[in-house]
Design an enzyme around this catalytic site. Structure first.
Site, PDB file in Angstrom:
ATOM      1  N   ALA A 180     -45.801  12.558 -15.033  1.00 20.63           N
ATOM      2  CA  ALA A 180     -45.439  11.986 -16.334  1.00 20.63           C
ATOM      3  C   ALA A 180     -46.667  11.993 -17.242  1.00 20.63           C
ATOM      4  O   ALA A 180     -47.752  11.611 -16.822  1.00 20.63           O
ATOM      5  CB  ALA A 180     -44.938  10.551 -16.178  1.00 20.63           C
ATOM      6  N   CYS A 181     -46.484  12.452 -18.479  1.00 19.39           N
ATOM      7  CA  CYS A 181     -47.597  12.437 -19.435  1.00 19.39           C
ATOM      8  C   CYS A 181     -47.230  11.591 -20.648  1.00 19.39           C
ATOM      9  O   CYS A 181     -46.102  11.126 -20.777  1.00 19.39           O
ATOM     10  CB  CYS A 181     -47.975  13.860 -19.859  1.00 19.39           C
ATOM     11  SG  CYS A 181     -46.767  14.692 -20.893  1.00 19.39           S
ATOM     12  N   THR A 182     -48.164  11.433 -21.535  1.00 17.85           N
ATOM     13  CA  THR A 182     -47.972  10.579 -22.702  1.00 17.85           C
ATOM     14  C   THR A 182     -46.775  11.006 -23.534  1.00 17.85           C
ATOM     15  O   THR A 182     -45.924  10.202 -23.880  1.00 17.85           O
ATOM     16  CB  THR A 182     -49.247  10.582 -23.580  1.00 17.85           C
ATOM     17  OG1 THR A 182     -50.358  10.308 -22.735  1.00 17.85           O
ATOM     18  CG2 THR A 182     -49.168   9.534 -24.652  1.00 17.85           C
ATOM     19  N   GLY A 236     -44.533  13.186 -22.509  1.00 27.15           N
ATOM     20  CA  GLY A 236     -43.391  13.416 -21.625  1.00 27.15           C
ATOM     21  C   GLY A 236     -42.844  14.820 -21.722  1.00 27.15           C
ATOM     22  O   GLY A 236     -41.691  15.071 -21.382  1.00 27.15           O
ATOM     23  N   THR A 239     -46.343  17.026 -18.314  1.00 26.19           N
ATOM     24  CA  THR A 239     -45.488  16.576 -17.221  1.00 26.19           C
ATOM     25  C   THR A 239     -45.038  17.770 -16.390  1.00 26.19           C
ATOM     26  O   THR A 239     -45.166  17.778 -15.172  1.00 26.19           O
ATOM     27  CB  THR A 239     -44.239  15.829 -17.779  1.00 26.19           C
ATOM     28  OG1 THR A 239     -44.678  14.673 -18.490  1.00 26.19           O
ATOM     29  CG2 THR A 239     -43.282  15.440 -16.667  1.00 26.19           C
TER      30      THR A 239
END
Length: 104
Positions: free
Chosen positions: A8-10, A12, A16
């Site tokens: 998951a990244c900032t 998304g 990700t």
């Protein structure tokens, strides 16, 4: 080794999926089984099956944000890193996981 995880990244989006792909490819190359769930702007995809959770040796959380569902990893060694670590050095990361799991 059997690995489960969440990416998951900032935003998304990009990181990700890049983190998931790099992690999966490196784990398979090293001869491990892996299942990685993604959590992003379009929701959760590729939810980790119960069977994979039950058999897992380690859980990897490659995330830049808070993820949901960590309680599923109770009793499993958890390794948390930013997505950048998995994206930049996936093979070295898998080697590090192997060392950690071997030590118990």
């Amino acid at each position: 080794m059997k690995i489960v995880g969440i990416a998951a990244c900032t935003a998304g989006i990009a990181h990700t999926y890049i983190a998931k792909e790099k992690l999966v490819n490196a784990a398979i190359k090293a001869g491990h089984e892996i299942h990685v769930e993604t959590q992003g702007t379009i929701g959760t995809e590729n939810i980790i099956p119960e069977e994979a959770l039950k058999d897992a040796d380690v859980a990897v959380i490659a995330a830049d944000v808070k993820v949901s569902g960590k309680e599923r990893f109770k009793g499993i060694k958890i390794i948390e890193v930013p997505t950048e670590v998995v994206i930049k050095s996936p093979n070295k990361f898998i080697e590090k996981i192997e060392e950690i799991v071997e030590k118990g």
